[in-house]
Design a protein around this motif. Structure first.
Motif, PDB file in Angstrom:
ATOM      1  N   MET A   1       0.858  -1.196   0.000  1.00 36.75           N
ATOM      2  CA  MET A   1       0.000   0.000   0.000  1.00 36.75           C
ATOM      3  C   MET A   1       0.895   1.248   0.000  1.00 36.75           C
ATOM      4  O   MET A   1       1.867   1.302   0.733  1.00 36.75           O
ATOM      5  CB  MET A   1      -0.871  -0.020   1.262  1.00 36.75           C
ATOM      6  N   PRO A  18       0.197  -2.764   4.570  1.00 36.27           N
ATOM      7  CA  PRO A  18      -0.600  -1.848   5.399  1.00 36.27           C
ATOM      8  C   PRO A  18      -0.601  -2.201   6.885  1.00 36.27           C
ATOM      9  O   PRO A  18      -0.931  -1.349   7.714  1.00 36.27           O
ATOM     10  CB  PRO A  18      -2.010  -1.979   4.810  1.00 36.27           C
ATOM     11  N   GLY A  64      -1.146   1.565   7.384  1.00 35.66           N
ATOM     12  CA  GLY A  64      -2.322   2.108   6.721  1.00 35.66           C
ATOM     13  C   GLY A  64      -2.966   3.253   7.484  1.00 35.66           C
ATOM     14  O   GLY A  64      -3.745   4.022   6.926  1.00 35.66           O
ATOM     15  N   TYR A  65      -2.668   3.371   8.740  1.00 39.01           N
ATOM     16  CA  TYR A  65      -3.229   4.405   9.597  1.00 39.01           C
ATOM     17  C   TYR A  65      -2.532   5.738   9.373  1.00 39.01           C
ATOM     18  O   TYR A  65      -3.038   6.791   9.742  1.00 39.01           O
ATOM     19  CB  TYR A  65      -3.034   3.954  11.041  1.00 39.01           C
TER      20      TYR A  65
ATOM     21  N   TYR C   5      -8.005  -1.660   2.628  1.00 36.92           N
ATOM     22  CA  TYR C   5      -8.778  -0.592   1.988  1.00 36.92           C
ATOM     23  C   TYR C   5      -8.740   0.638   2.874  1.00 36.92           C
ATOM     24  O   TYR C   5      -8.804   0.537   4.097  1.00 36.92           O
ATOM     25  CB  TYR C   5     -10.235  -1.021   1.811  1.00 36.92           C
ATOM     26  N   ARG C   6      -8.671   1.770   2.195  1.00 40.25           N
ATOM     27  CA  ARG C   6      -8.702   3.006   2.950  1.00 40.25           C
ATOM     28  C   ARG C   6      -9.712   3.948   2.293  1.00 40.25           C
ATOM     29  O   ARG C   6      -9.353   4.844   1.550  1.00 40.25           O
ATOM     30  CB  ARG C   6      -7.294   3.628   2.949  1.00 40.25           C
ATOM     31  N   ILE C  25     -10.765  -1.893  11.046  1.00 32.70           N
ATOM     32  CA  ILE C  25      -9.775  -1.554  12.071  1.00 32.70           C
ATOM     33  C   ILE C  25      -9.880  -0.054  12.320  1.00 32.70           C
ATOM     34  O   ILE C  25      -9.939   0.738  11.377  1.00 32.70           O
ATOM     35  CB  ILE C  25      -8.352  -1.991  11.657  1.00 32.70           C
ATOM     36  N   ALA C  26      -9.950   0.322  13.600  1.00 33.84           N
ATOM     37  CA  ALA C  26     -10.062   1.747  13.942  1.00 33.84           C
ATOM     38  C   ALA C  26      -8.711   2.194  14.500  1.00 33.84           C
ATOM     39  O   ALA C  26      -7.796   2.494  13.751  1.00 33.84           O
ATOM     40  CB  ALA C  26     -11.200   1.953  14.922  1.00 33.84           C
ATOM     41  N   LEU C  49      -7.648  -5.524   5.614  1.00 35.93           N
ATOM     42  CA  LEU C  49      -8.083  -4.554   6.621  1.00 35.93           C
ATOM     43  C   LEU C  49      -8.942  -3.475   5.972  1.00 35.93           C
ATOM     44  O   LEU C  49      -8.702  -3.082   4.828  1.00 35.93           O
ATOM     45  CB  LEU C  49      -6.862  -3.892   7.261  1.00 35.93           C
ATOM     46  N   PHE C  51      -9.683   0.228   6.920  1.00 35.65           N
ATOM     47  CA  PHE C  51      -9.410   1.325   7.861  1.00 35.65           C
ATOM     48  C   PHE C  51     -10.636   2.225   7.980  1.00 35.65           C
ATOM     49  O   PHE C  51     -11.162   2.691   6.960  1.00 35.65           O
ATOM     50  CB  PHE C  51      -8.184   2.130   7.399  1.00 35.65           C
TER      51      PHE C  51
END
Ligand SMILES: Cc1cc2nc3c(=O)[nH]c(=O)nc-3n(C[C@H](O)[C@H](O)[C@H](O)COP(=O)(O)OP(=O)(O)OC[C@H]3O[C@@H](n4cnc5c(N)ncnc54)[C@H](O)[C@@H]3O)c2cc1C
Ligand code: FES
Ligand code: FES
Lengths: 156, 697, 287
Positions: A1, A18, A64-65, C5-6, C25-26, C49, C51
């Motif tokens: 990602m 990610p 990914g965050y 995925y975002r 996922i948080a 995931l 997000f």
């Protein structure tokens, strides 16, 4: 990602899995080894960095965050005026022994003082409670934070 | 300037800035990562090992790759470096997987299957005692205990227990190794570079001049990096030789907790004989220490345990018997205090509980029994130095307002006091056997200390450099330490037994004094010194008679606690410590040791529950095993009373381990005081207190 | 396989949820630890995931028509700073995890993780909180106790997301919260109790009692509470033993690495007793 984020003031684009931990990205991909791993489960605080100005455990953050976030590590913080004040205060108070916890404590202290420039003793204890130190018994770390508040008047 | 006046720690800045290099921060060209495949059985025969196909560049290393002897060299060299046909505990290393990425290594190790045939296992100290699985057994006596028991007006029998404790040095264990020009280099987090070198010599079957052990910045140790690093150093060195690659072996926290050594759990049984004046005239002490699956250095831990069992007291008649037992659990090993905190806890609480049961004031009762200068120690060695314990007690009472607080006791609040000591340096003739050596090198206006004693957080670098700088009237920046590389420094002995300042610092002081008188002799020269045991000290290692230690450091702790009446949560409000460590070389560094030791001791006494069930640790991560946080530590006040020791540098004695023995009995006495119930076991938990209280009701 | 995925918006997220088998996922503070594999490895997730922590639709805190709406992606640290959040709830949140992990952990994550030791849950049960669950086409609103079906089990459908947490905006003059942990700083809960009450002229007008960490899910009994409402505070004190007996079959704790079943049960009774005593004194905030 593909992820774009700001690291110590510079925009970085990385292409990683990610779920890769921010801790590993910092230590292994960017060689920012001031960030330490003491537990890998959010319990010790050795990996604490600032995300958008707030302390977070880098071992708990998946890549990914990170999109759009700004990350500050001890490497990016140490030359700032507040970083310098905390550095002197930690030295003067004797808050460092083995040092493995120390960069994390510095970042936690910065986050605490950002939020509350004039914490009470109880608030200092609370604010640092996500960081373990097995060497000092914490007293000199408390003292270092109080000293930093004194020395850095107006900086926070 | 007096020597005690604090200076800035020499290593603080680079640590704060994150520039100090711990082993995990190092980098090598094309390293292989190692992962250890471990036993999942407490006691079993290995029947078969099924290995997956290995991708290119990956390796499996087993016992057959060990060039030398498959034993980790220590006091008793019984631990195989990699398991042979049998495993004795869950977590015992069997194989190593090596590969160019952690992911590959992980995938391979997940696919390895081991067939076992389970064998009978012993899990508890009681069970092991029943089956008589004794590793080592010692006994000694003083006076005429049998006659004294016969004449005693009152006899009290009691039993005390202490639990497992994990070091939780913040930096987990880690090593790296590489082979360069036929020399094996091992780098890592450790207390004792020459212990590691010794172990490697034997495991690799090569001479020590083909081995270099280099200590990297060490993120805490507390005894946990005394003997255990030798094992993983052997793993990395064997792997580096087998794969022809640099290798890394860094433990995750969970792995570290599962397989690294712990503090010996103990059961200590007492029989005390008292005379008509309520003085303990005779004491019979039976100590049982759980050594875990292998003996390792448990014999010396037990020795310190038994020689410390009379604590600060002079019992005229005495019988001491100590045994190390095998259980099929992770091996116990060195941990700050080295067997003494267990026996001191037992004896302090025994004295406290006897006093309370007789309606006497615990402090007064204890003071009637304390050792004085000239008294014989438990092993009959004369206490040569001035004993200022009464002054320490007075100071502690003043600083803590103890008398007032014990009189105006509030409900669910308590105060407790402990007296304790620590024998400085190695037990018995250890120093004579090791014969520590140091070199001081002058080059122009600079001086370099060559020693193997390491900085591991305790402040050794600062303190030792300060001793030399102060003696030579040089600024501390001009005095530096050579890196701890066994190829570059002499063996000044391991960094253990609180011996570094007193013994190694003492040698450095002598050398510095000599250097001062010869300063202008040449631009560059070296002075080396070898330890010489003071002649007036005697020790017989067969009968355990004489001076078990050259001298002692002493301490007094007062603890104040409150208990939540709803939850029975214990809150340690305040601990006051007053110490005689001879003379402080650096007061702040010393304070740091005391404060850290109080926190670690208080943790062991209350929070740090670690149990094993059928050989498996129940608490094996930092979510379940709780060490004190900034919210849990008490307010701490420390003070020191000068009592310079003739044979220590500037009068310094030992300090690092001393505080570990003080907090537990003080805290537990305070809890006992708060609830009015006798306590005999640590950790004291809310669960235990609620149970005891309901019982009382 | 796509690893993650975002999405940019909630509707995009719900669309992905509808089309793929993925794991929301948080803050990741539960998931990253549950699936951890060690240094340098990254956790091992079996599913891609999704997000959701960054979605603006999930980050609001607002008051509407007698209810406080909290987005599931609101951080625990944000709850502490928001004036709409009841103080007694803040007390529970302030004792959760640690300052750095509260800057990651979300309220929705704590609910969906459905741990018996989840510290926001006793308050949410006591406050009659409701949850909004949405898929790409529908939404359903349900009581939190119907959503959490067991330890780590919820009624969440594979195509749904938690999108709103709804608490009636009520003011309880008497509040009580106690968390029993292994230590003061950063500790999971061995047992906890959240009590809310309204007392008028010595009579109990409203009473809510929720116990955490002592049964597969939070223990709250409306039947027991209803049987006590209307009673005088004094008589409740005298009926204390009887009340304990009513709760006895509901409080079913276990022995684990952190505590014992026996202790957990006893400490629950002590907290209950303490709460009832405070009713009598009609003291406000107890912690
Ligand atoms: C060091 C540490 C200490 C902790 N201490 C405490 C404590 O004291 N008390 C306590 O209660 N907890 C504690 N926790 C647990 C954790 O922090 C909380 O449960 C937190 O609130 C989880 O939020 P999150 O956003 O990080 O969850 P995540 O890990 O992101 O998710 C948790 C679960 O919720 C699901 N989920 C999240 N958001 C949604 C959504 N919108 N729709 C559908 N599903 C969703 C995920 O799929 C996952 O199953 C601790 C954790 C750590 C690491
Ligand atoms: S390594 Fe992240 S909290 Fe310990
Ligand atoms: S200085 Fe060693 S853990 Fe804090």
């Amino acid at each position: 990602m593909k992820i774009e984020f700001i690291l110590n003031g510079e925009t970085q684009t990385i292409d990683v899995h990610p779920a890769r931990r921010l801790l590993d990205i910092l230590r292994e991909d960017f060689h920012l080894t001031a960030v330490k791993e003491g537990c890998g489960e959010g319990e010790c605080g050795a990996c604490v960095v600032l995300m958008d100005g707030k302390a977070v455990n880098s071992c708990l953050i998946p890549a990914g965050y990170l999109e759009g976030k700004s990350i500050l590590t001890p490497e990016g913080f140490k030359e700032t005026p507040r970083g310098q004040i905390l550095e002197e205060a930690f030295i003067e108070a004797g808050a460092v022994q083995c040092g493995f916890c120390t960069p994390g404590f510095i970042m936690a202290a910065e986050s605490l003082l950002n939020e509350n420039p004039n914490p009470t003793n109880a608030q200092i204890r609370e604010g640092l409670s996500g960081n373990l130190c097995r060497c000092t018994g914490y007293q000199m770390i408390f003292k270092a934070v109080r000293l930093a508040i004194e020395k850095g008047e107006g900086l926070w | 300037m007096t020597i005690s006046k604090s200076i800035k720690r020499t290593d603080a800045r680079e640590k704060i800035r994150g520039e100090a290099q711990y082993i995990g921060d190092m980098s090598f060209d094309n390293p292989l990562y190692l992962k250890t495949v471990r036993s999942t059985r407490p006691h079993a025969k290995i029947l078969d090992i099924h290995l997956p196909d290995l991708p290119e560049g990956c390796f499996i290393i087993d016992k057959s790759h060990i060039p030398g002897k498959n034993r980790m060299r220590t006091v008793v060299s019984d631990h195989p470096i990699l398991a042979e046909d049998e495993v004795l505990y869950i977590g015992q290393p069997i194989l190593l997987v090596a590969g160019p990425s952690r992911e590959l290594v992980y995938q391979i190790s997940e696919k390895i299957r081991i067939d076992y045939e389970d064998l009978p296992a012993v899990f508890t100290l009681e069970e092991s005692e029943k089956q008589n699985c004794v590793f080592t057994e010692y006994s000694f006596s003083k006076g005429e205990p049998d006659t004294a028991f016969a004449q005693a007006a009152r006899i009290i029998e009691d039993e005390y227990r202490t639990g497992l404790q994990e070091h939780v040095y913040l930096e987990p264990q880690g090593m790296a190794a590489e082979v360069k020009d036929d020399t094996v280099f091992v780098y890592g987090s450790m207390q004792c570079p020459f212990y590691v070198e010794d172990a490697l010599t034997e495991a690799l079957g090569r001479p020590s001049d083909k081995i270099r052990v280099v200590q990297t910045t060490t993120g805490g140790a507390f005894g946990g990096k005394e003997e255990f690093p030798s094992l993983i150093a052997c793993h990395t060195a064997i792997a580096a030789l087998a794969t022809h690659h640099p290798v890394f072996l860094i433990y995750d926290r969970d792995e570290d907790i599962i397989c690294s050594t712990k503090r010996h759990p103990s059961i200590i049984r007492y029989k005390a004989g008292l005379d008509d004046n309520n003085r303990v005239t005779v004491l019979d002490i039976d100590l049982l220490y759980d050594a875990g699956a292998y003996c390792g250095l448990s014999p010396v831990v037990l020795q310190r345990g038994i020689f410390s069992a009379t604590n600060v007291y002079n019992f005229h008649h005495l019988k001491v018997h100590g045994r190390n037992f095998r259980t099929h659990t992770v091996p116990s090993g060195a941990f700050r205090g080295f067997g003494a905190p267990q026996s001191i806890f037992g004896t302090e609480m025994l004295m406290h509980n006897i006093a309370v049961s007789l309606g006497l004031d615990p402090l007064e009762f204890k003071m009637k029994h304390i050792l004085k200068q000239g008294d014989p120690s438990c092993t009959g060695g004369k206490i040569h130095d001035k004993v200022i314990l009464p002054e320490l007690v007075e100071r502690a009472l003043d600083l803590s307002d103890y008398r007032q607080k014990i009189q105006k006791k509030k409900k669910f609040a308590g105060v407790g006091i402990s007296l304790f000591l620590h024998g400085c340096g190695f037990t018995g003739n250890g120093e004579q056997l090791i014969k520590g050596k140091i070199i001081l090198r002058k080059s122009k206006d600079r001086v370099v200390l060559k020693i193997s004693s390491v900085e591991m957080g305790q402040g050794a670098d600062t303190v030792l450099r300060k001793i030399v700088a102060h003696t030579l009237d040089l600024p501390i920046e001009k005095v530096t330490c050579e890196i701890r590389d066994t190829g570059l420094v002499p063996d000044s002995g391991p960094t253990v037994a609180s011996r570094t300042t007193m013994i190694v610092g003492g040698l450095l002081k002598t050398a510095a004094d000599e250097m001062k008188s010869r300063w202008n002799e040449a631009e560059d020269f070296e002075i080396s010194k070898v330890y010489h045991h003071p002649d007036f000290l005697t020790w017989d290692n067969d009968t355990f008679q004489g001076n078990a230690y050259p001298t002692y450091s002493w301490g007094v702790n007062v603890a104040e606690i409150t208990i939540d009446p709803v939850t029975y949560d214990i809150h340690i409000e305040k601990v006051t410590g007053v110490y005689d460590v001879g003379r402080a070389i650096d007061e702040r560094a010393l304070r740091g040791q005391m404060e850290g030791g109080i926190a670690q001791g208080a943790g062991w006494a209350t929070l740090e529950v670690m149990k094993s069930k059928e050989g498996k640790l129940v608490q094996h991560n930092l979510t379940d095993y709780k060490v004190p946080t900034s919210m849990d530590v008490p307010e701490i006040t420390c003070d020191f009373i000068d009592n310079p020791y003739e044979f220590g540098p500037f009068g310094a004695k030992c300090a690092g381990e001393l505080p570990m023995s003080g907090a537990p009995p003080a805290v537990v006495a305070a809890i006992s005081n708060a609830l009015g119930i006798p306590l005999k076991e640590i950790p004291v938990t809310p669960e235990m207190l609620m149970e005891l209280e309901r019982h009382e009701d | 396989m796509v690893d993650a995925y975002r999405p940019k918006t909630l509707s995009e997220a719900l669309k992905i949820r509808n089309e793929t088998d993925c794991l929301p996922i948080a803050g990741g503070t539960d998931l990253m630890v549950q699936k951890a594999r060690g240094t340098g490895l990254g956790p091992g997730f079996e599913k891609p995931l999704l997000f959701v922590g960054h979605l603006p639709e999930l980050q609001r805190i607002e008051k509407k028509e007698g209810y406080i709406h909290i987005g599931p992606a609101v951080l625990l640290s944000e709850l502490l700073h928001n004036p709409l959040i009841p103080d007694t709830f803040k007390k529970a949140v302030a004792l959760m995890a640690s300052p750095p992990s509260r800057n990651l952990a979300t309220l929705g994550g704590n609910i969906c993780n459905a741990s018996p030791a989840g510290d926001t849950l006793p308050f949410l049960y006591a406050a009659d909180a409701e949850l909004l669950l949405e898929n790409h086409a529908f939404e359903r609103r349900m009581a939190i106790e119907d959503f959490i079906t067991g330890p780590k089990q919820t009624d969440m459908k594979p195509d749904e997301l938690l999108t709103d947490i709804i608490i009636p905006d009520m003011d309880f003059p008497v509040t009580y919260y106690k968390k029993v942990g292994q230590r003061r700083g950063m500790s999971l809960t061995k047992a906890s109790f959240h009590g809310l009450a309204d007392v008028l002229d010595g009579y109990v007008e409203d009473l809510r009692m929720a116990f955490g960490s002592v049964a597969p899910t939070v223990v709250r009994s409306r039947d027991i509470e209803n049987s006590l409402i209307g009673e005088s505070v004094n008589s409740l004190k005298n009926r204390y033993q009887e009340i304990l007996e009513l709760y006895e079959p509901l409080i079913q704790p276990i022995d684990d690495a952190r505590s014992t079943a026996k202790y957990r049960k006893n400490v629950c009774f002590n907290m209950l007793k303490d709460f009832l005593n405070h009713l009598e004194k009609n003291q406000g905030d107890i912690i």
